[in-house]
Design a protein around this motif. Structure first.
Motif, PDB file in Angstrom:
ATOM      1  N   LEU A  92       0.868  -1.176   0.000  1.00 11.40           N
ATOM      2  CA  LEU A  92       0.000   0.000   0.000  1.00 11.40           C
ATOM      3  C   LEU A  92       0.905   1.226   0.000  1.00 11.40           C
ATOM      4  O   LEU A  92       1.746   1.370   0.895  1.00 11.40           O
ATOM      5  CB  LEU A  92      -0.892  -0.019   1.252  1.00 11.40           C
ATOM      6  CG  LEU A  92      -1.914   1.091   1.420  1.00 11.40           C
ATOM      7  CD1 LEU A  92      -3.034   0.957   0.390  1.00 11.40           C
ATOM      8  CD2 LEU A  92      -2.497   1.055   2.834  1.00 11.40           C
ATOM      9  N   ASP A  93       0.766   2.058  -1.002  1.00  7.04           N
ATOM     10  CA  ASP A  93       1.616   3.262  -1.130  1.00  7.04           C
ATOM     11  C   ASP A  93       3.097   2.914  -1.109  1.00  7.04           C
ATOM     12  O   ASP A  93       3.902   3.667  -0.553  1.00  7.04           O
ATOM     13  CB  ASP A  93       1.350   4.260   0.011  1.00  7.04           C
ATOM     14  CG  ASP A  93      -0.072   4.753   0.038  1.00  7.04           C
ATOM     15  OD1 ASP A  93      -0.488   5.263   1.078  1.00  7.04           O
ATOM     16  OD2 ASP A  93      -0.754   4.617  -0.992  1.00  7.04           O
ATOM     17  N   GLY A  94       3.438   1.744  -1.638  1.00  9.09           N
ATOM     18  CA  GLY A  94       4.847   1.361  -1.678  1.00  9.09           C
ATOM     19  C   GLY A  94       5.369   0.717  -0.411  1.00  9.09           C
ATOM     20  O   GLY A  94       6.532   0.326  -0.352  1.00  9.09           O
ATOM     21  N   PHE A  95       4.526   0.615   0.617  1.00  5.61           N
ATOM     22  CA  PHE A  95       4.958  -0.009   1.871  1.00  5.61           C
ATOM     23  C   PHE A  95       4.252  -1.359   2.049  1.00  5.61           C
ATOM     24  O   PHE A  95       3.107  -1.529   1.626  1.00  5.61           O
ATOM     25  CB  PHE A  95       4.620   0.881   3.071  1.00  5.61           C
ATOM     26  CG  PHE A  95       5.408   2.154   3.114  1.00  5.61           C
ATOM     27  CD1 PHE A  95       6.721   2.155   3.565  1.00  5.61           C
ATOM     28  CD2 PHE A  95       4.842   3.353   2.700  1.00  5.61           C
ATOM     29  CE1 PHE A  95       7.452   3.337   3.609  1.00  5.61           C
ATOM     30  CE2 PHE A  95       5.567   4.526   2.733  1.00  5.61           C
ATOM     31  CZ  PHE A  95       6.875   4.523   3.178  1.00  5.61           C
ATOM     32  N   THR A  96       4.955  -2.290   2.705  1.00  7.42           N
ATOM     33  CA  THR A  96       4.331  -3.565   3.039  1.00  7.42           C
ATOM     34  C   THR A  96       3.425  -3.358   4.246  1.00  7.42           C
ATOM     35  O   THR A  96       3.839  -2.771   5.246  1.00  7.42           O
ATOM     36  CB  THR A  96       5.414  -4.607   3.370  1.00  7.42           C
ATOM     37  OG1 THR A  96       6.276  -4.711   2.239  1.00  7.42           O
ATOM     38  CG2 THR A  96       4.792  -5.968   3.659  1.00  7.42           C
ATOM     39  N   VAL A  97       2.174  -3.814   4.136  1.00  6.38           N
ATOM     40  CA  VAL A  97       1.226  -3.650   5.230  1.00  6.38           C
ATOM     41  C   VAL A  97       0.528  -4.985   5.495  1.00  6.38           C
ATOM     42  O   VAL A  97       0.571  -5.898   4.680  1.00  6.38           O
ATOM     43  CB  VAL A  97       0.155  -2.567   4.918  1.00  6.38           C
ATOM     44  CG1 VAL A  97       0.794  -1.229   4.624  1.00  6.38           C
ATOM     45  CG2 VAL A  97      -0.737  -2.997   3.777  1.00  6.38           C
ATOM     46  N   GLN A  98      -0.090  -5.084   6.654  1.00  6.00           N
ATOM     47  CA  GLN A  98      -0.961  -6.222   6.959  1.00  6.00           C
ATOM     48  C   GLN A  98      -2.100  -5.712   7.845  1.00  6.00           C
ATOM     49  O   GLN A  98      -1.886  -4.913   8.765  1.00  6.00           O
ATOM     50  CB  GLN A  98      -0.185  -7.338   7.676  1.00  6.00           C
ATOM     51  CG  GLN A  98      -1.057  -8.577   7.891  1.00  6.00           C
ATOM     52  CD  GLN A  98      -0.256  -9.816   8.284  1.00  6.00           C
ATOM     53  OE1 GLN A  98       0.916  -9.709   8.686  1.00  6.00           O
ATOM     54  NE2 GLN A  98      -0.882 -10.970   8.169  1.00  6.00           N
ATOM     55  N   ALA A  99      -3.316  -6.188   7.546  1.00  4.78           N
ATOM     56  CA  ALA A  99      -4.490  -5.724   8.288  1.00  4.78           C
ATOM     57  C   ALA A  99      -4.817  -6.684   9.431  1.00  4.78           C
ATOM     58  O   ALA A  99      -4.738  -7.907   9.273  1.00  4.78           O
ATOM     59  CB  ALA A  99      -5.686  -5.601   7.344  1.00  4.78           C
ATOM     60  N   PHE A 100      -5.143  -6.101  10.560  1.00  3.98           N
ATOM     61  CA  PHE A 100      -5.645  -6.824  11.723  1.00  3.98           C
ATOM     62  C   PHE A 100      -7.050  -6.303  12.007  1.00  3.98           C
ATOM     63  O   PHE A 100      -7.444  -5.286  11.455  1.00  3.98           O
ATOM     64  CB  PHE A 100      -4.712  -6.621  12.921  1.00  3.98           C
ATOM     65  CG  PHE A 100      -3.334  -7.152  12.660  1.00  3.98           C
ATOM     66  CD1 PHE A 100      -2.973  -8.436  13.062  1.00  3.98           C
ATOM     67  CD2 PHE A 100      -2.404  -6.396  11.964  1.00  3.98           C
ATOM     68  CE1 PHE A 100      -1.725  -8.940  12.794  1.00  3.98           C
ATOM     69  CE2 PHE A 100      -1.145  -6.899  11.695  1.00  3.98           C
ATOM     70  CZ  PHE A 100      -0.799  -8.170  12.108  1.00  3.98           C
TER      71      PHE A 100
END
Ligand SMILES: [Zn+2]
Length: 659
Positions: free
Chosen positions: A505-513
């Motif tokens: 997301l926007d070039g960054f690695t993310v994870q949703a909780f």
């Protein structure tokens, strides 16, 4: 006298190099002229620090515990060489009217003030006869968080000082013959002379000036132990030295030695019987009123000595936040002496632990089972604070010791000390050390005592598959330690279960909780919280949030335009005034702005009061609902909201569960 003062001024000016290299610790230089008869210290203090926050600073926020007792008299303040305007509120000293200090820039704060030592004062700052106790006597910067100063109120109850580790230069001019006990200085009597020293990596700086004191010594590894007491108390002082040496030797063997040449334990006097002892870095005070000439193992005074000595490690060496997480040092200082008693004399140990358990039981029937990780300002009174933070905290550690076994318990403790020394440690670091060391599942023990209840415990160190929400893994794969960050941030209780795979997301690695979306920031090697609510707003979901999720629309943000960051924060956080319970819930987590973002709007929506923040929605229920009782605060599942609103890519929400 005058020539000495001139000499002192020259010394003061020359000790710090003009081009100091970028040191990580703040540097405190004190130039103190002490008039013993009048008990007035004239202080020139210089702090050199670097703005480590992510925002420019247009104010300096300091804690001066000597203000409430009327001891502190400011004569002038300068920041970066220019006169600053100073205002005092409570024990806070604020310097303003500065050119904003940019991120990463070093600056100096210079103060000139008098400390008029109160009589009798307290065990932190006071005098009896010619003995002057300088504990909490100077002005200290509040710690810096990414969002700015981490300020807090000062209270006489508890230890409302949160201090970064600092480098100290201390110069003291005394006008007559006295005995000086001060870290880094030889214990010496001297008249009309300057005492100068430097101490690196100090949590604070306290000292005692007195007439002839009794003195006795011991040795723990490379650290000299020196006990001091009144003249005439020679027997008591010898007994204190012996008890200190025995206990400090035992604790050094279990969690590692102190890196100090010397520690001092000083029996002083306080008019307040509840002030039994007070810890500072490398020097602790005991109240003479608690003292007993003989110190049999397991007696109250033997415990008090061991308690304060434990603070050489857990306060001085390993800092913590005694306002937000007071149990972290006090429960250890209460419980580790019990392990010493149990190992030294099992009968005495067993009897003491049985007494502790009885008291914890009696406390619980009187005041209920309040979580031990409750912040200091939340406690109604000092008795409740002691019952929960000290005694119930000790019972938690005893259960932890039983769950892990002795060898694992000490391995985890040593690991915690090694990793957290020299910093302000957090409870999450403490729990993480036990997760690394222990094979046992510690969640049931934690669930009994901690607000955050079960912090996920795992067998391995690199991740875990969660079946609860469709099946997603949280891991440290590919050099992105979401698993470590997830646990450090409070695990399932704080963030809920994972509701997505990793995605970009926007070039960054993310994870949703369930409760948040974490974004890995490689430049600072930390996970940040995504502004989920702001993103929902940008995605046109404000109406849906209002109608279906009881979340007010964002309020007009134009009044923020042109305001300094601190004023934006103040204006936004004032929205929390809509409800005191919500306000305390917001500030109850460490780094509230990191976790929740700034408030965006607040509203009464009928059966709840709701504060919408950038990253979370806080709700205080007025009536019972299926997921909360009336009066309870809940944090809406912002990650779930993002998932429902279609903000997560469809590939990221496909379960990892094997078909
Ligand atoms: Zn303590």
């Amino acid at each position: 006298m005058r020539s000495l003062a001139v000499m002192l001024a020259i010394l003061f000016a020359s000790l710090w190099p003009a081009n100091a290299s970028a040191a990580t610790r703040d540097r405190y230089a004190f130039n103190v002229t002490l008039d013993v008869d009048s008990a007035i210290a004239s202080v020139r203090q210089r702090i050199t620090f670097t703005n480590r926050a992510d925002v420019p600073l247009d104010m300096i926020e300091m804690l001066v515990p000597a203000v409430p007792s009327g001891a502190f008299h400011l004569r002038g303040a300068r920041v970066g060489g220019r006169t600053a305007s100073a205002s005092v509120a409570g024990a806070g000293l604020r310097l303003s009217g500065l050119d904003p200090i940019a991120r990463g820039v070093e600056t100096t704060v210079e103060l000139e003030y008098d400390v008029r030592v109160p009589r009798p004062g307290s065990i932190r700052l006071g005098r009896q006869g010619e003995t002057l106790v300088f504990g909490s006597w100077y002005a200290a910067l509040f710690p810096l968080d990414p969002g700015g100063w981490r300020t807090h109120a000062y209270t006489e109850d508890g230890d409302a000082f949160v201090a970064d580790s600092i480098d100290v230069e201390f110069n003291l001019l005394i006008d007559r013959d006295v005995t000086l006990v001060a870290p880094g200085l030889p214990v010496a009597a001297g008249s009309g002379r300057v005492f100068s020293t430097r101490v690196s990596g100090a949590r604070d700086y306290a000292f005692v000036v007195g007439p002839r004191l009794s003195r006795a010594e011991g040795q723990v590894g490379a650290t000299q132990v020196v006990a001091h007491g009144r003249a005439g108390d020679e027997g008591l002082t010898r007994a204190v030295a012996r008890a200190t040496t025995e206990y400090a030797s035992w604790l050094s063997q279990r969690i590692g030695p102190l890196p100090h040449d010397r520690v001092d334990i000083v029996t002083v006097w306080s008019a307040r019987p509840d002030q039994v002892g007070q810890e500072y870095d490398r020097i602790v005070f005991l109240n003479r009123a608690q003292a007993a000439e003989a110190i049999p193992l397991g007696s109250y005074f033997s415990y008090l000595i061991a308690h304060e000595v434990t603070h050489f490690w857990f306060h001085g060496l390993v800092g913590s936040d005694p306002v937000r997480e007071p149990w972290l040092d006090e429960a250890l200082a209460t419980y580790l002496p019990e392990r010493f008693f149990s190992e030294t004399n099992p009968d005495i140990g067993a009897s003491r632990l049985a007494t502790l358990r009885r008291r914890v039981g009696a406390d619980a029937s009187r005041i209920g089972t309040i979580p031990i990780d409750t912040p200091l300002p939340t406690f109604a009174d000092e008795n409740t604070y002691f019952a929960i933070v000290y005694r119930r905290g000790a019972a938690f550690l005893d259960d932890l010791w039983k769950s892990t076994g002795d060898a694992t318990f000490w391995r985890a403790m040593r690991d915690y000390v090694e990793r957290s020394r020299g910093r302000i440690a957090t409870a999450a670091e403490f729990h993480a050390a036990f997760d690394r060391a222990a094979a046992a599942n510690l969640s049931p023990v934690r669930a009994r005592y901690l607000r955050g209840a079960a912090i996920t415990s795992i067998a391995g160190d690199d991740g875990r598959f969660f079946d609860e929400t469709g099946g997603f893994t949280v891991s440290n794969a590919e050099g992105i330690p979401f698993w470590d960050e997830f646990r450090a941030l409070g695990g399932v209780d704080a963030l809920g279960y994972p509701v997505s795979r990793r995605f970009t997301l926007d070039g960054f690695t993310v994870q949703a909780f369930q409760k948040a979306i974490l974004q890995w920031r490689p430049e600072v090697r930390r996970a940040y919280f995504v502004n989920v609510l702001d993103r929902l707003s940008q995605a046109g979901q404000d109406d849906w949030l209002l109608v279906h999720r009881m979340t007010p629309r964002p309020s007009d943000s134009s009044p923020d335009t042109g305001l300094a960051w601190e004023r934006v924060v103040a204006r936004r956080q004032a929205m929390l005034d809509i409800d005191p319970t919500l306000r305390s819930a917001y500030f109850a987590v460490p780094n509230s702005i990191d976790r929740y973002g700034l408030p965006v709007s607040a509203a009464d929506v009928g059966n709840a009061i709701v504060v919408r923040c950038q990253r979370a929605v806080l709700q205080r229920w007025k009536t019972d609902v299926p997921w909360a009782r009336a009066g309870q605060v809940t944090i809406a599942n912002a990650g779930d909201l993002a998932k429902e609103a279609g903000l997560l890519p469809s590939a990221a929400v496909v379960s990892e569960r094997r078909a």
